[in-house]
Design an enzyme around this catalytic site. Structure first.
Site, mmCIF file in Angstrom:
data_model
loop_
_atom_site.group_PDB
_atom_site.id
_atom_site.type_symbol
_atom_site.label_atom_id
_atom_site.label_comp_id
_atom_site.label_asym_id
_atom_site.label_seq_id
_atom_site.Cartn_x
_atom_site.Cartn_y
_atom_site.Cartn_z
ATOM 1 N N HIS A 162 0.857 -1.186 0.000
ATOM 2 C CA HIS A 162 0.000 0.000 0.000
ATOM 3 C C HIS A 162 0.894 1.237 0.000
ATOM 4 O O HIS A 162 1.858 1.314 0.762
ATOM 5 C CB HIS A 162 -0.898 -0.001 1.238
ATOM 6 C CG HIS A 162 -2.047 0.938 1.159
ATOM 7 N ND1 HIS A 162 -1.897 2.305 1.189
ATOM 8 C CD2 HIS A 162 -3.381 0.719 1.028
ATOM 9 C CE1 HIS A 162 -3.081 2.889 1.097
ATOM 10 N NE2 HIS A 162 -4.000 1.944 1.008
ATOM 11 N N ARG B 216 -6.097 10.157 -1.274
ATOM 12 C CA ARG B 216 -5.734 10.515 -2.651
ATOM 13 C C ARG B 216 -6.965 10.585 -3.546
ATOM 14 O O ARG B 216 -7.032 11.397 -4.460
ATOM 15 C CB ARG B 216 -4.721 9.514 -3.187
ATOM 16 C CG ARG B 216 -3.352 9.664 -2.543
ATOM 17 C CD ARG B 216 -2.389 8.568 -2.968
ATOM 18 N NE ARG B 216 -2.740 7.279 -2.397
ATOM 19 C CZ ARG B 216 -2.916 6.172 -3.095
ATOM 20 N NH1 ARG B 216 -2.788 6.180 -4.406
ATOM 21 N NH2 ARG B 216 -3.231 5.042 -2.487
ATOM 22 N N GLU C 38 -8.320 -12.802 4.152
ATOM 23 C CA GLU C 38 -6.907 -12.790 3.780
ATOM 24 C C GLU C 38 -6.237 -14.140 3.990
ATOM 25 O O GLU C 38 -5.182 -14.404 3.427
ATOM 26 C CB GLU C 38 -6.169 -11.707 4.566
ATOM 27 C CG GLU C 38 -4.810 -11.378 3.994
ATOM 28 C CD GLU C 38 -4.194 -10.133 4.618
ATOM 29 O OE1 GLU C 38 -3.094 -9.749 4.198
ATOM 30 O OE2 GLU C 38 -4.823 -9.537 5.523
ATOM 31 N N SER D 75 -12.209 -4.705 -0.474
ATOM 32 C CA SER D 75 -12.472 -5.258 0.859
ATOM 33 C C SER D 75 -13.966 -5.269 1.152
ATOM 34 O O SER D 75 -14.470 -6.189 1.808
ATOM 35 C CB SER D 75 -11.730 -4.440 1.917
ATOM 36 O OG SER D 75 -12.094 -3.073 1.829
ATOM 37 N N VAL D 76 -14.682 -4.280 0.650
ATOM 38 C CA VAL D 76 -16.134 -4.242 0.864
ATOM 39 C C VAL D 76 -16.795 -5.405 0.138
ATOM 40 O O VAL D 76 -17.614 -6.140 0.696
ATOM 41 C CB VAL D 76 -16.718 -2.898 0.389
ATOM 42 C CG1 VAL D 76 -18.239 -2.905 0.523
ATOM 43 C CG2 VAL D 76 -16.127 -1.749 1.181
#
Length: 346
Positions: A23, A39, A160, A176-177
């Site tokens: 990341h 960002r 994960e 992730s959602v």
């Protein structure tokens, strides 16, 4: 990685372990991530001279390029001598001041709290020191579409810990959602259905559990009474440095070979870990000594997989093989430990 280590000990193959996402905006030096929303909302990446450098590398997408691309560009810019420096090392800056205090306090409140708590920085008025940090493993326990292991009935993995194919070889921002909602429903229902089936009925015998507990207790006693002079904390530090320097954002065959050799040597040394304090009860030193051999095995799965994959694909970037090679490498990697004493996965 304890979940993956447990699966590996049971003979379950781990899939695509070389694919680790980095990341771009881990706060420096804590390494805690601040959301991509910074960002996305208009935050900028600046170098040590306060120059916005991403348009120089990615004129179209700028700061909104994919995570692996932005991370590589940041590391390239640091290596070129354009970083800001602190007593902790080189880093870059994330500037969200232009978003305004009300926006930060409302939509990026968690970012503000992280920066204030771990850095003592108010992001509405100050720049945030950032550097790419390891984030997500696309690899994990090999499962079918319902999260069930094809090798061991009753073993489910999700999130994960699983290689479930939601992300492929590179995890995109926001997934992730989708993973939480989709995998949570599919795998959760699959586990419930399995438990209600005949295959999911537990035996009334507790022999298996008691045998496992006894075996683990003997293993912990062996660690506690080991007269060796190696330090689990020191070996863990060496493992971390090896993975960061040689199996990180940029990979090369020579450095990957060195990493495999170092990790194998650390694994041998881990057999001689001795504890300064072998007291019963909560004992962080004993926990570190217990976990380290498993961490080293997982690190070797990553390093050996990265060395074998002579191409660049998704989050796996080989500087000596910078192009994707579908003819040779449109395939998965599977890592197994055939025997507990083996020093390298197959």
């Amino acid at each position: 990685g304890d979940g993956l280590a447990m699966a590996s000990r049971a003979g379950i193959p781990l899939q695509d372990m070389e694919f680790f996402q980095f990341h771009p905006t881990g706060i420096f030096p804590a390494g805690i991530l601040v959301t991509e929303g910074c960002r996305g909302d208009g935050g900028l990446l600046l170098d040590g001279n306060k120059h916005r450098f991403m348009p120089d590398y990615e004129p179209e997408k700028k700061e909104l390029a994919s995570r692996d691309v932005v991370s590589r560009r940041m590391e390239e810019h640091i290596a070129a001598g354009h970083a800001a420096s602190s007593r902790f090392g080189d880093h870059l800056w994330l500037d969200i001041r232009l978003l305004g205090e009300s926006h930060i306090n409302g939509k990026l409140r968690e970012v503000k709290e992280i920066c204030q708590h771990f850095l003592g920085v108010d992001p509405a008025r100050e720049l945030i020191p950032v550097k790419p940090a390891q984030h997500y493993s696309m690899g994990g326990v090999r499962t079918d579409p319902t999260g069930h292991s094809p090798q061991l009935r009753g073993l489910f993995a999700v999130g994960e810990a699983a290689c479930w194919d939601m992300h492929g070889f590179n995890r995109l921002g926001g997934n992730s959602v989708a993973e939480t909602v989709v995998a949570g429903m599919i795998v959760g229902e699959s586990i419930a259905d399995f438990c209600q089936s005949n295959d999911g009925q537990l035996s009334m015998s507790t022999t298996l559990a008691s045998d496992f507990i006894n075996r683990e207790a003997l293993g912990l006693n062996a660690i506690a009474n080991n007269p060796g002079r190696e330090s689990a904390v020191e070996l863990t530090r060496l493992m971390q440095e090896t993975m960061t320097e040689k199996v990180g954002i940029f990979r090369h065959g020579d450095s990957l070979k060195e990493a495999v050799g170092i990790l194998q040597e650390l694994q041998r040394r881990a057999a001689n870990i001795g504890l300064r304090h072998a007291s019963a009860g909560p004992n962080p030193e004993l926990v570190a000594a217990y976990r380290l051999p498993r961490m080293l095995k997982l690190a070797l799965c990553v390093a050996v997989g990265a060395l074998a994959r002579t191409e660049s694909r998704g989050a796996h970037f080989r500087a000596d093989f910078p192009r994707r090679d579908d003819q040779a490498w449109l395939k998965r990697t599977l890592a197994r430990w055939p025997d507990a004493a083996d020093e390298q996965p197959s």
